[in-house]
Each structure stands twice: as structure tokens, then as C-alpha cells.
Enzyme design. Sequence first.
Site, PDB file in Angstrom:
ATOM      1  N   GLY A  13       0.745  -1.243   0.000  1.00 17.45           N
ATOM      2  CA  GLY A  13       0.000   0.000   0.000  1.00 17.45           C
ATOM      3  C   GLY A  13       0.775   1.293   0.000  1.00 17.45           C
ATOM      4  N   GLU A  19       3.826  -6.870   1.719  1.00 17.30           N
ATOM      5  CA  GLU A  19       3.331  -7.243   0.384  1.00 17.30           C
ATOM      6  C   GLU A  19       3.319  -6.033  -0.546  1.00 17.30           C
ATOM      7  OE1 GLU A  19      -0.643  -8.504   1.316  1.00 17.30           O
ATOM      8  OE2 GLU A  19       0.016 -10.307   2.376  1.00 17.30           O
ATOM      9  N   PRO A  20       4.441  -5.339  -0.707  1.00 18.60           N
ATOM     10  CA  PRO A  20       4.401  -4.179  -1.604  1.00 18.60           C
ATOM     11  C   PRO A  20       4.276  -4.623  -3.061  1.00 18.60           C
ATOM     12  CG  PRO A  20       6.664  -4.605  -0.938  1.00 18.60           C
ATOM     13  CD  PRO A  20       5.808  -5.596  -0.194  1.00 18.60           C
ATOM     14  N   GLY A  21       3.542  -3.873  -3.808  1.00 15.14           N
ATOM     15  CA  GLY A  21       3.428  -4.133  -5.251  1.00 15.14           C
ATOM     16  C   GLY A  21       3.885  -2.898  -6.003  1.00 15.14           C
ATOM     17  N   ARG A  51      -5.843   2.941 -15.717  1.00 13.03           N
ATOM     18  CA  ARG A  51      -5.788   3.684 -14.459  1.00 13.03           C
ATOM     19  C   ARG A  51      -6.343   5.121 -14.553  1.00 13.03           C
ATOM     20  NH1 ARG A  51      -2.136   4.828 -11.613  1.00 13.03           N
ATOM     21  NH2 ARG A  51      -3.139   4.189  -9.690  1.00 13.03           N
ATOM     22  N   CYS A 106     -13.474   3.249 -28.639  1.00 16.41           N
ATOM     23  CA  CYS A 106     -14.746   3.958 -28.805  1.00 16.41           C
ATOM     24  C   CYS A 106     -15.482   4.108 -27.482  1.00 16.41           C
ATOM     25  CB  CYS A 106     -15.589   3.242 -29.845  1.00 16.41           C
ATOM     26  SG  CYS A 106     -14.713   3.201 -31.401  1.00 16.41           S
ATOM     27  N   TYR A 111       0.008  -2.281 -12.153  1.00 16.15           N
ATOM     28  CA  TYR A 111      -1.411  -2.256 -12.529  1.00 16.15           C
ATOM     29  C   TYR A 111      -1.613  -1.667 -13.928  1.00 16.15           C
ATOM     30  CZ  TYR A 111      -1.463  -3.021  -7.520  1.00 16.15           C
ATOM     31  OH  TYR A 111      -1.212  -3.512  -6.262  1.00 16.15           O
TER      32      TYR A 111
HETATM   33  N1  LLP Z   1      -1.717  -6.949  -0.478  1.00 15.07           N
HETATM   34  C1  LLP Z   1      -3.030  -7.024  -0.735  1.00 15.07           C
HETATM   35  C2  LLP Z   1      -3.855  -7.932   0.070  1.00 15.07           C
HETATM   36  C3  LLP Z   1      -3.585  -6.237  -1.752  1.00 15.07           C
HETATM   37  O1  LLP Z   1      -4.891  -6.304  -1.990  1.00 15.07           O
HETATM   38  C4  LLP Z   1      -2.762  -5.364  -2.509  1.00 15.07           C
HETATM   39  C5  LLP Z   1      -3.306  -4.547  -3.588  1.00 15.07           C
HETATM   40  C6  LLP Z   1      -1.387  -5.342  -2.209  1.00 15.07           C
HETATM   41  C7  LLP Z   1      -0.897  -6.132  -1.187  1.00 15.07           C
HETATM   42  C8  LLP Z   1      -0.412  -4.481  -2.966  1.00 15.07           C
HETATM   43  O2  LLP Z   1      -0.700  -3.135  -2.797  1.00 15.07           O
HETATM   44  P1  LLP Z   1       0.318  -2.014  -3.350  1.00 15.07           P
HETATM   45  O3  LLP Z   1       1.573  -2.128  -2.557  1.00 15.07           O
HETATM   46  O4  LLP Z   1       0.527  -2.288  -4.784  1.00 15.07           O
HETATM   47  O5  LLP Z   1      -0.394  -0.735  -3.109  1.00 15.07           O
HETATM   48  N2  LLP Z   1      -5.395  -1.442  -9.561  1.00 15.07           N
HETATM   49  C9  LLP Z   1      -5.235  -0.400  -8.561  1.00 15.07           C
HETATM   50  C10 LLP Z   1      -4.584  -0.922  -7.294  1.00 15.07           C
HETATM   51  C11 LLP Z   1      -5.278  -2.113  -6.683  1.00 15.07           C
HETATM   52  C12 LLP Z   1      -4.601  -2.630  -5.453  1.00 15.07           C
HETATM   53  C13 LLP Z   1      -5.141  -3.957  -5.079  1.00 15.07           C
HETATM   54  N3  LLP Z   1      -4.538  -4.561  -3.941  1.00 15.07           N
HETATM   55  C14 LLP Z   1      -4.470   0.752  -9.166  1.00 15.07           C
HETATM   56  O6  LLP Z   1      -4.104   0.692 -10.330  1.00 15.07           O
HETATM   57  O7  LLP Z   1      -4.236   1.755  -8.489  1.00 15.07           O
END
Ligand code: LLP
Length: 428
Positions: A239, A275-277, A314, A345, A374
Amino acid sequence: MNHFEYRGGILHAEDVAIPDIAADVGTPFYCYSSATLTRHARVFMDAFKGQPARLCFSVKANSNLAVIATLAREGAGADVVSEGELRRALAVGIPPEKIVFSGVGKTEAEMSFALEVGIDQFNVESEPELELLSRLAAARGLTAKIAIRVNPDVDAKTHEKIATGKAENKFGISWKRAPAVYARAAELPGIAATGIDVHIGSQLTSLEPFEAAFRRVAGMVEELRAQGHKIEQIDLGGGLGIPYRGDNDIPPHPDEYAAMVKRTVGHLGCGLTFEPGRLIVGNAGILVSRVIYEKQGDDRKFLILDAAMNDLIRPTLYDAFHEIRPVFEPLGGEEVVYDIVGPVCETGDFLARGRPMPRLKAGDLVAIMSAGAYGAVQASTYNTRPLVPEVLVRGGDYATVRARPDYDEILKQDKIPAWLEPEKSPTR
Ligand code: LLP
């Protein structure tokens, strides 16, 4: 920080000139930098030096095998939300004991597969899921290590579609109800409830909501321990946000985040999972596109690109801002305000609106920045547009890590039933 910079007036990914890749693979395409990926993973892990922390990359943010293999080589584990993502993590050699499984709707088949491969932890999000997991594990003579994902009812102060920690969101089990669920878990065969999990949302740009949630989790760990539960693991989700507007909005650095983690949960002596993404891949990727037309409307100018909402959803889905840079560095001169749109379209097909840009013309290349998270994973083939290829750069090398499908492949996915075949249709 990232490795997309102008050199000699031309945008490069590390040591590779973007126009060279464009000439090779065509546009649009996603381009990722290995150096940025590894740098981000290291900055994150370094921030936690001295704390018992591990990084489980959130595969949903970018699940290309080459991207997760790059992170796996840095020692990252994986946070997965489906059997498909789990198979991707295993395919690049991430050991099952570094994999956690999140998600509100894990099916029987998915949990069975995860049990059989021996993943480390299930992040359980409901009571029915807990009961089913217990049955599946017990039937196999296995014990599933679980963390209950608690919903702390905290406002993450992010876009409403990516906030997950409020009571009205579908995620997790209410923190009020959690003690009863731990009590139930303790009775169930095949379950070892040794962890607690929280994830309140994505693209958080302040530490306050994290801190409120983590304090709630710390209080719960103490309460649960007092009730006799052995809580040894805390999963604090992902997050942490990234800068999308250059230097104008810098979210907290991982070092500040790690210090906050230490002061909120450090005293508990638990192992920590993150759990960083987005933080890892967001600024490690760009979407490169070519201008098809510049079009004059009644009251505005449109820049029509060959990339569209199906390639990067996004902006229209989350009102997200992505910086857009000309691939050839502008040398001053005329500025124009554009609505930057794609060929799909839909009125919602835009990548930026009211964006001041140097004057561009048909054929020019642009880079949509911060598109590594994403982006490709949320792409679709709407309007029968082929999924765009993905390219990974490392130093002066690059490789196509997902090819653009050709139209035959796309059309072959559909089947015409026998009754519509011309020779079999009834004669009239
Ligand atoms: N852990 C869990 C349980 C999650 O649901 C998520 C993201 C993450 C970790 C990773 O979060 P991050 O570090 O990436 O913020 N599609 C959207 C974002 C959806 C996030 C979903 N869950 C966008 O493009 O902003």
C-alpha cells in the site's frame, strides 16, 4: 528514482534508447527497467535491516514472469491472490515457503492446490473460508498456517476504489469479530492460526492511516496472546504510495515507513511480512506509444495515441495521473494543452486531460510514465486490440518478455459452433 532518463535528448531505459525498441517491437509497448526493479526491492529491504522482515512481492501489480523472476533473484517471496498467480510465482522458482495467499474468494480448487504445493501462509478473509480450509487441510493430514486478515475500519485516505480497510469494504474480518474467529480457529483441525494480517489500501501517501491500523493490530496481538493464542507473524500488507508527479508529491520513504513499523509493532517480537506491489514496480515501467493524429476540436486539442484505456485503465478507472513525456526531449518552444486519448470507442478512453505538453505531431513517440504497476496486468483486448508487448531492459540489453499476439491467434480463441458453419446451416 528510476532509470528512464534523457540521454543526448532521447529517452532511454537504462542504456537502451526507447526509439530503438519501438522500431523493433512496434508501438504501443510496456518497457520495464531491471535496475529500477532491483533498486526498489533493495531500498525496501534495507529499510528493514535489523527487523525480522521479509518482502513478498504482490504479484497482482505486475505478474510478468520476467519481472517476478528479477525480484525472486533478489530474494523476494510472493503475495498471490489466485491459483494463476501462485503458478506464476512457482514457475520462476519462488520457494513455496516464501508465498502467502491473500484474497476474499479463494476457491476449494485453489486452496487445495496451495496446500499441496506447501505455501507458507493463507491470509484468511472470512469464516466460511476458514471452515473450508480446515476441511481441506485435515483431509490431507496437513496443517495450514493461517493469518486472519482483520479489517481495522481505518480510512486509508486514498481513491475509494483502492481503499480496503473500512468496515464497508469486502475485505478481511471485522477487528471486533476477530477474537471469536481466532477462538474458532483454535478448535479446528488442520489449522494453525499463528499470524495476523492487515492491508488497508493502495497508493497511500501518508503514514497516519498505516499507523492507526498497525496500532490496532498490535493491540489485537496482545489481546490474542492473553487469550492463549500463539501469534508469531504479522503481515502488514502493501500500500505504500509512489510519486506519480515527479518531485511534487513525494510519499513517505520506505525508511520512514520502516521506522513507523518498528514503533508500532516492533515490541511484539513477531516475524513481519510485507506485500508491496506498486512501490516495487510502479516507477520501473513505462508505456510507450505513438501519436496517430493531432486533432482540433471546437474548444480543445486532442492528441490521439495508439495506446488506449484497454492498455492502461488507471486514468479512467481511478482518475489517476500519469506523467507523459515526449521520447525526444523538447527543446522549449510552443506548449499546447491536450486531451490525450486513445482510439477506443468510449468517452472514458483518455490517458490525460487538459495536459500542457510541447507541441506534438503524428508519428511522435511518447512515454506514459509510472506504468509498471497495474498497467499490463489490467489490460484487456477491448475493441479487439491485441495486448501490448512487454519488454524488459537490463543495462544495454533488452528482451521481449511478452510478445504481441497476432490477429490469427486472437481470432482463433473464438469458436464458431457447428450450426453456424456454412455447409451445415439449414438450406432455405
Ligand atoms: N496486499 C493485498 C492484500 C492487496 O490487496 C494489494 C493490492 C497489495 C498487497 C499491494 O498493494 P500495493 O503495494 O501495490 O499498493 N489497480 C489499482 C490498485 C489495486 C490494489 C489492489 N490490492 C491501481 O491501479 O491503483
